[in-house]
Scaffold this motif. Structure first.
Motif, short mmCIF file in Angstrom:
data_model
loop_
_atom_site.label_atom_id
_atom_site.label_comp_id
_atom_site.label_asym_id
_atom_site.label_seq_id
_atom_site.Cartn_x
_atom_site.Cartn_y
_atom_site.Cartn_z
N MET A 144 5.96 -1.82 -13.64
CA MET A 144 6.06 -0.93 -12.77
C MET A 144 4.91 -1.05 -11.61
O MET A 144 5.71 -0.86 -10.33
CB MET A 144 5.34 0.29 -13.26
CG MET A 144 5.24 1.24 -12.13
SD MET A 144 7.13 2.10 -12.23
CE MET A 144 7.23 2.61 -13.99
N PRO A 145 4.20 -2.15 -11.50
CA PRO A 145 3.69 -2.04 -10.48
C PRO A 145 3.62 -3.20 -9.17
O PRO A 145 3.80 -3.28 -8.21
CB PRO A 145 2.12 -2.68 -10.84
CG PRO A 145 1.77 -2.68 -12.20
CD PRO A 145 3.06 -2.09 -13.34
N ILE A 146 4.86 -3.76 -10.22
CA ILE A 146 5.07 -5.13 -9.25
C ILE A 146 6.65 -4.34 -8.63
O ILE A 146 7.10 -4.61 -7.49
CB ILE A 146 6.05 -6.22 -10.16
CG1 ILE A 146 4.51 -7.26 -10.64
CG2 ILE A 146 7.48 -7.16 -9.70
CD1 ILE A 146 5.00 -8.13 -11.37
N LEU A 147 7.22 -3.37 -9.06
CA LEU A 147 8.16 -2.26 -8.13
C LEU A 147 8.04 -1.85 -7.68
O LEU A 147 8.51 -1.72 -6.42
CB LEU A 147 8.63 -1.58 -9.61
CG LEU A 147 9.80 -0.25 -9.11
CD1 LEU A 147 10.95 -1.20 -9.06
CD2 LEU A 147 10.17 0.41 -9.90
N ILE A 148 6.75 -1.59 -7.19
CA ILE A 148 5.70 -0.26 -6.45
C ILE A 148 5.13 -1.37 -5.38
O ILE A 148 5.74 -1.06 -4.61
CB ILE A 148 4.51 0.85 -6.98
CG1 ILE A 148 5.48 1.63 -8.44
CG2 ILE A 148 3.85 0.77 -6.05
CD1 ILE A 148 6.02 2.17 -7.78
N LEU A 149 5.08 -2.68 -5.28
CA LEU A 149 4.95 -2.97 -4.85
C LEU A 149 5.56 -3.84 -3.55
O LEU A 149 5.76 -3.93 -2.97
CB LEU A 149 4.14 -4.36 -5.52
CG LEU A 149 2.24 -4.39 -5.26
CD1 LEU A 149 2.29 -2.85 -6.05
CD2 LEU A 149 1.85 -5.53 -6.01
N SER A 150 7.04 -4.04 -4.71
CA SER A 150 7.97 -4.85 -4.02
C SER A 150 8.51 -3.14 -2.95
O SER A 150 9.12 -3.65 -1.90
CB SER A 150 9.24 -5.16 -5.34
OG SER A 150 8.44 -6.05 -5.50
N LEU A 151 8.89 -2.31 -3.64
CA LEU A 151 9.27 -0.83 -2.81
C LEU A 151 8.36 -1.20 -1.53
O LEU A 151 8.90 -0.58 -0.37
CB LEU A 151 9.59 -0.02 -3.58
CG LEU A 151 9.95 0.18 -5.08
CD1 LEU A 151 10.40 1.03 -5.53
CD2 LEU A 151 12.14 0.44 -3.75
N HIS A 152 6.67 -1.33 -1.40
CA HIS A 152 5.80 -1.07 -0.66
C HIS A 152 6.49 -2.01 0.78
O HIS A 152 6.51 -1.31 1.97
CB HIS A 152 4.51 -1.15 -0.90
CG HIS A 152 3.93 -1.15 -0.03
ND1 HIS A 152 3.01 -0.06 1.41
CD2 HIS A 152 2.14 -2.09 0.47
CE1 HIS A 152 3.03 -0.22 1.93
NE2 HIS A 152 2.42 -1.70 1.65
N VAL A 153 6.68 -3.18 0.53
CA VAL A 153 6.68 -4.32 1.06
C VAL A 153 7.85 -4.03 2.37
O VAL A 153 8.14 -4.69 2.82
CB VAL A 153 5.74 -5.84 0.87
CG1 VAL A 153 4.74 -5.80 0.03
CG2 VAL A 153 6.50 -6.14 -0.23
N THR A 154 8.59 -3.53 1.08
CA THR A 154 10.49 -3.42 1.83
C THR A 154 10.68 -1.77 2.21
O THR A 154 11.52 -2.00 3.29
CB THR A 154 11.18 -3.81 0.91
OG1 THR A 154 11.37 -2.79 -0.28
CG2 THR A 154 11.53 -5.16 0.03
#
Length: 261
Positions: free
Chosen positions: A125-135
């Motif tokens: 879940m954190p990796i998904l949120i981090l990815s959505l943040h940088v994109t």
């Protein structure tokens, strides 16, 4: 109220070769459910949070609540306690098998599969949120209701010492703690006097060596979101992919989430 949708999907960006069989999507509908059902959902949430350190798995409580009504599940008779092996009869065995079949049938989706919660690992879940943040897609993809449930999930699986593990049953680690802490911050949570849990998470990180003690794949993600300098990363030469696959240093032999990073 959240509802589980099964085998649904459409649009130009979402395709399936099997008609979306087995696809599970939780969708929030503010008008769904009766007042009694909503009250029961809140009761289940409160009970889970209250006993989160004793029973860490979700046990699919909201799914079971929905499917008990959808499949018109009838409560089984109380289980019978067997004192000694001589008490086992064909009738008791048949009753137990019927209970098991009834239970699993009540949880089966209309397309034939058994939906369940993919829990346990606390860094997906954190990796998904981090990815959505940088994109730049975090506020587009994640609604306010999603934010609320993601935060609830992370807080519910915080360890008693304030940190988070790599999985819900594990001890606190720098990897799990940093990624989940960063996720909560990106979702708008603030470690102040009104949020003791998040403050305890930060305290655990700082008291165990800070983010500099996080493993390499954690350093990469923290650098991607701009809170860890790239110079602090350990160099990984891409030529490792060219060595024979049978060698243990080949990245293909690493833990899948590691070499994907």
């Amino acid at each position: 109220m959240w509802r589980l949708k099964i085998s649904e999907g459409n649009g130009p960006w979402l395709q399936s070769s099997n008609g979306f069989l087995g696809r599970q999507v939780w969708e929030f509908d503010p008008n769904a459910g009766t007042p009694e059902e909503r009250a029961e959902v809140e009761r289940l949430r409160e009970e889970f949070t209250k006993h989160r350190l004793e029973k860490r798995e979700s046990r699919d409580l909201l799914l079971r609540l929905q499917y008990a009504k959808l499949n018109q599940f009838q409560a089984n008779a109380p289980t019978m306690k067997i004192e000694k092996s001589s008490d086992v009869t064909e009738e008791l065995i048949s009753a137990s098998l019927r209970r098991a079949l009834n239970q699993f049938s009540s949880l089966q989706a209309h397309d034939g599969h058994w939906p369940s919660d993919y829990s346990g690992i606390l860094f997906i879940m954190p990796i998904l949120i981090l990815s959505l943040h940088v994109t730049g897609a975090l506020n587009i993809v994640v609604s306010s209701e999603h934010r609320r449930e993601i935060c609830r999930y992370i807080y519910n699986h915080q360890n008693e010492d304030g940190g988070w593990g790599k999985q819900i049953l594990g001890p606190s680690t720098m990897f799990g703690s940093c990624l989940n802490y960063a996720t909560l911050r990106l979702l708008g949570e603030v470690p102040d006097a009104s949020n003791v849990a998040l403050a305890e998470g930060r305290k655990w990180i700082l008291s165990h060596g800070s983010a500099t003690a996080i493993p390499q794949w954690g350093k990469i993600w923290l650098s991607i979101i701009g809170i860890y300098d790239w110079s602090g990363n350990n160099p990984i030469i891409p030529e490792l992919w060219l060595v024979p696959h049978y060698l243990p240093i080949h990245p293909g032999a690493y833990f899948i989430h590691w070499h994907n990073t």
